[in-house]
Design a protein around this motif. Structure first.
Motif, PDB file in Angstrom:
ATOM      1  N   LYS A  30       0.831  -1.198   0.000  1.00  0.00           N
ATOM      2  CA  LYS A  30       0.000   0.000   0.000  1.00  0.00           C
ATOM      3  C   LYS A  30       0.868   1.251   0.000  1.00  0.00           C
ATOM      4  O   LYS A  30       0.586   2.218  -0.718  1.00  0.00           O
ATOM      5  N   TYR A  31       1.910   1.230   0.811  1.00  0.00           N
ATOM      6  CA  TYR A  31       2.811   2.382   0.864  1.00  0.00           C
ATOM      7  C   TYR A  31       3.411   2.653  -0.514  1.00  0.00           C
ATOM      8  O   TYR A  31       3.426   3.799  -0.993  1.00  0.00           O
ATOM      9  N   LEU A  32       3.915   1.611  -1.166  1.00  0.00           N
ATOM     10  CA  LEU A  32       4.581   1.780  -2.457  1.00  0.00           C
ATOM     11  C   LEU A  32       3.635   2.331  -3.519  1.00  0.00           C
ATOM     12  O   LEU A  32       3.967   3.270  -4.243  1.00  0.00           O
ATOM     13  N   ILE A  33       2.444   1.744  -3.606  1.00  0.00           N
ATOM     14  CA  ILE A  33       1.523   2.149  -4.673  1.00  0.00           C
ATOM     15  C   ILE A  33       0.935   3.531  -4.408  1.00  0.00           C
ATOM     16  O   ILE A  33       0.621   4.276  -5.335  1.00  0.00           O
ATOM     17  N   GLU A  34       0.799   3.896  -3.135  1.00  0.00           N
ATOM     18  CA  GLU A  34       0.272   5.227  -2.818  1.00  0.00           C
ATOM     19  C   GLU A  34       1.330   6.318  -2.967  1.00  0.00           C
ATOM     20  O   GLU A  34       1.018   7.464  -3.284  1.00  0.00           O
ATOM     21  N   GLN A  35       2.605   5.958  -2.754  1.00  0.00           N
ATOM     22  CA  GLN A  35       3.685   6.924  -2.912  1.00  0.00           C
ATOM     23  C   GLN A  35       4.160   7.038  -4.355  1.00  0.00           C
ATOM     24  O   GLN A  35       4.673   8.078  -4.764  1.00  0.00           O
ATOM     25  N   PHE A  36       3.993   5.959  -5.121  1.00  0.00           N
ATOM     26  CA  PHE A  36       4.466   5.946  -6.509  1.00  0.00           C
ATOM     27  C   PHE A  36       3.344   5.479  -7.444  1.00  0.00           C
ATOM     28  O   PHE A  36       3.506   4.494  -8.173  1.00  0.00           O
ATOM     29  N   PRO A  37       2.192   6.153  -7.443  1.00  0.00           N
ATOM     30  CA  PRO A  37       1.049   5.706  -8.241  1.00  0.00           C
ATOM     31  C   PRO A  37       1.325   5.667  -9.742  1.00  0.00           C
ATOM     32  O   PRO A  37       0.832   4.775 -10.447  1.00  0.00           O
ATOM     33  N   GLU A  38       2.134   6.612 -10.245  1.00  0.00           N
ATOM     34  CA  GLU A  38       2.401   6.642 -11.685  1.00  0.00           C
ATOM     35  C   GLU A  38       3.241   5.444 -12.118  1.00  0.00           C
ATOM     36  O   GLU A  38       3.061   4.912 -13.219  1.00  0.00           O
ATOM     37  N   ASP A  39       4.164   5.012 -11.254  1.00  0.00           N
ATOM     38  CA  ASP A  39       4.968   3.830 -11.573  1.00  0.00           C
ATOM     39  C   ASP A  39       4.086   2.600 -11.717  1.00  0.00           C
ATOM     40  O   ASP A  39       4.252   1.787 -12.641  1.00  0.00           O
ATOM     41  N   PHE A  40       3.130   2.442 -10.807  1.00  0.00           N
ATOM     42  CA  PHE A  40       2.249   1.274 -10.846  1.00  0.00           C
ATOM     43  C   PHE A  40       1.226   1.394 -11.969  1.00  0.00           C
ATOM     44  O   PHE A  40       0.824   0.385 -12.560  1.00  0.00           O
ATOM     45  N   THR A  60       1.767   2.810 -14.871  1.00  0.00           N
ATOM     46  CA  THR A  60       2.491   2.458 -16.097  1.00  0.00           C
ATOM     47  C   THR A  60       2.678   0.951 -16.206  1.00  0.00           C
ATOM     48  O   THR A  60       2.533   0.366 -17.290  1.00  0.00           O
ATOM     49  N   TRP A  61       2.989   0.314 -15.081  1.00  0.00           N
ATOM     50  CA  TRP A  61       3.220  -1.134 -15.064  1.00  0.00           C
ATOM     51  C   TRP A  61       1.929  -1.920 -15.276  1.00  0.00           C
ATOM     52  O   TRP A  61       1.876  -2.835 -16.103  1.00  0.00           O
ATOM     53  N   LEU A  62       0.884  -1.587 -14.543  1.00  0.00           N
ATOM     54  CA  LEU A  62      -0.344  -2.385 -14.547  1.00  0.00           C
ATOM     55  C   LEU A  62      -1.353  -1.969 -15.610  1.00  0.00           C
ATOM     56  O   LEU A  62      -2.152  -2.791 -16.071  1.00  0.00           O
ATOM     57  N   LEU A  63      -1.329  -0.691 -15.991  1.00  0.00           N
ATOM     58  CA  LEU A  63      -2.297  -0.197 -16.971  1.00  0.00           C
ATOM     59  C   LEU A  63      -1.682   0.021 -18.344  1.00  0.00           C
ATOM     60  O   LEU A  63      -2.391   0.119 -19.340  1.00  0.00           O
ATOM     61  N   GLY A  64      -0.349   0.130 -18.372  1.00  0.00           N
ATOM     62  CA  GLY A  64       0.311   0.379 -19.639  1.00  0.00           C
ATOM     63  C   GLY A  64       0.196   1.819 -20.087  1.00  0.00           C
ATOM     64  O   GLY A  64       0.446   2.139 -21.252  1.00  0.00           O
ATOM     65  N   GLU A  65      -0.191   2.705 -19.182  1.00  0.00           N
ATOM     66  CA  GLU A  65      -0.305   4.123 -19.510  1.00  0.00           C
ATOM     67  C   GLU A  65       0.005   4.958 -18.273  1.00  0.00           C
ATOM     68  O   GLU A  65      -0.278   4.555 -17.146  1.00  0.00           O
ATOM     69  N   THR A  66       0.614   6.104 -18.493  1.00  0.00           N
ATOM     70  CA  THR A  66       0.964   6.989 -17.388  1.00  0.00           C
ATOM     71  C   THR A  66      -0.163   7.981 -17.152  1.00  0.00           C
ATOM     72  O   THR A  66      -0.387   8.882 -17.955  1.00  0.00           O
ATOM     73  N   ILE A  67      -0.899   7.790 -16.079  1.00  0.00           N
ATOM     74  CA  ILE A  67      -1.996   8.687 -15.738  1.00  0.00           C
ATOM     75  C   ILE A  67      -1.943   9.002 -14.243  1.00  0.00           C
ATOM     76  O   ILE A  67      -1.416   8.233 -13.451  1.00  0.00           O
ATOM     77  N   ALA A  68      -2.480  10.147 -13.897  1.00  0.00           N
ATOM     78  CA  ALA A  68      -2.501  10.563 -12.494  1.00  0.00           C
ATOM     79  C   ALA A  68      -3.609   9.806 -11.760  1.00  0.00           C
ATOM     80  O   ALA A  68      -4.750   9.775 -12.211  1.00  0.00           O
ATOM     81  N   LEU A  69      -3.253   9.200 -10.634  1.00  0.00           N
ATOM     82  CA  LEU A  69      -4.216   8.446  -9.834  1.00  0.00           C
ATOM     83  C   LEU A  69      -4.207   8.957  -8.405  1.00  0.00           C
ATOM     84  O   LEU A  69      -3.167   9.327  -7.868  1.00  0.00           O
ATOM     85  N   ALA A  70      -5.371   8.956  -7.788  1.00  0.00           N
ATOM     86  CA  ALA A  70      -5.497   9.367  -6.391  1.00  0.00           C
ATOM     87  C   ALA A  70      -6.140   8.240  -5.601  1.00  0.00           C
ATOM     88  O   ALA A  70      -6.912   7.437  -6.141  1.00  0.00           O
ATOM     89  N   GLU A  71      -5.824   8.181  -4.307  1.00  0.00           N
ATOM     90  CA  GLU A  71      -6.358   7.109  -3.468  1.00  0.00           C
ATOM     91  C   GLU A  71      -7.873   7.227  -3.328  1.00  0.00           C
ATOM     92  O   GLU A  71      -8.433   8.307  -3.183  1.00  0.00           O
ATOM     93  N   LEU A  72      -8.538   6.074  -3.382  1.00  0.00           N
ATOM     94  CA  LEU A  72      -9.976   5.988  -3.163  1.00  0.00           C
ATOM     95  C   LEU A  72     -10.209   5.118  -1.944  1.00  0.00           C
ATOM     96  O   LEU A  72      -9.806   3.952  -1.921  1.00  0.00           O
TER      97      LEU A  72
END
Length: 282
Positions: free
Chosen positions: A7-17, A19-31
């Motif tokens: 949780k820490y990693l994905i919340e601190q580095f959302p763009e990295d995840f 790009t990896w999981l979605l194949g696109e760089t988009i801004a994500l915020a915690e829900l």
């Protein structure tokens, strides 16, 4: 511990995840899962991030769960009910290699209902996928190793750990380096002995990192929960001792002072039965 680190990693580095999981760089915020329903929801390993037109749902698992498909379908319906106009991408990331057929299941069926989701088995992914993004570095050691018969598996893992450590040292921000070092050490513990990890990863600022503080918080919380279950203070103390027996060698390997922690929880090294080990190291 692994749930909170992920949780820490994905919340601190959302763009990295993303790009990896979605194949696109988009801004994500915690829900927050609480936004989905007033009904109880299992949130210990649930990670939800949202973008302008997408919801990313990620679950990190160290072991197979026979009810995973049902959970994914349940979360999909809850999210769709709340955000009917957003597409949803669901991923289950398995951290530890296993031969269980459950880690290959990516569908849930119940009567005429059928729901699909994505599954990532880290041990099948190439190491290069994790070495170029800071947020993915701690997961690199759990990725695919070489098939070379000339190099033992342990030697391969140590080499990967060295590469990860070198990349972390290039990160300018000291706090980020400390957090990533701590997270990497914990995940590396799934594959390597602590003493091997400690030879490569060192951090004098470990006690200041968010990851270190989270480890302390979990130790305290586990002690409290055990005490509540047993209905007596002894449970709390035993819970603390149990988690500290795991944490103290980890911290000592990094050269982190343990005296403040022991003083805070009111436990001595002798009570942890680690006094002899400490004497040997000294």
């Amino acid at each position: 511990m692994y749930d909170n680190l992920c949780k820490y990693l994905i919340e601190q580095f959302p763009e990295d995840f993303a790009t990896w999981l979605l194949g696109e760089t988009i801004a994500l915020a915690e829900l927050s899962p609480k936004e989905l329903s007033n009904e109880p929801i299992r949130a210990d390993s649930l990670i939800l991030l949202q973008g302008p037109d997408i919801i990313l749902h990620v679950e990190f698992q160290t072991r197979p769960d026979p009810k995973m498909g049902q959970r994914m379908a349940d979360y999909f319906l809850r999210v769709h009910r709340k955000f009917p106009n957003k597409r949803m991408h669901q991923v289950v990331v398995y951290l530890q290699k296993t031969n269980s057929p459950l880690v290959k299941e990516n569908k849930f069926k119940a009567g005429k209902m059928q729901h699909g989701f994505n599954v990532v088995r880290l041990w099948e992914k190439p190491i290069e996928d994790f070495l170029e993004s800071p947020g993915l570095l701690p997961l690199a050691l759990l990725s695919q190793t070489s098939d070379s018969v000339e190099q033992a598996e342990e030697a391969q893992q140590l080499e990967v750990l060295r590469r990860v450590a070198q990349r972390i040292e290039l990160i300018p921000d000291q706090e980020t380096r400390a957090n990533l070092n701590a997270a990497t050490a914990v995940f590396a513990g799934l594959k390597l002995k602590p003493e091997l990890v400690f030879r490569i990863l060192r951090s004098k600022t470990m006690e200041e990192s968010a990851v270190y503080q989270e480890i302390l918080r979990q130790g305290e919380q586990r002690g409290i929960e055990k005490g509540l279950r047993e209905g007596r203070q002894k449970g709390r103390q035993e819970g603390r001792i149990g988690i500290l027996r795991q944490i103290i060698p980890f911290l000592q390997g990094f050269g982190v002072p343990i005296e403040p922690l022991l003083k805070f929880v009111g436990i001595t090294l002798a009570e942890l039965n680690l006094e002899e080990e400490q004497a040997e190291k000294d």
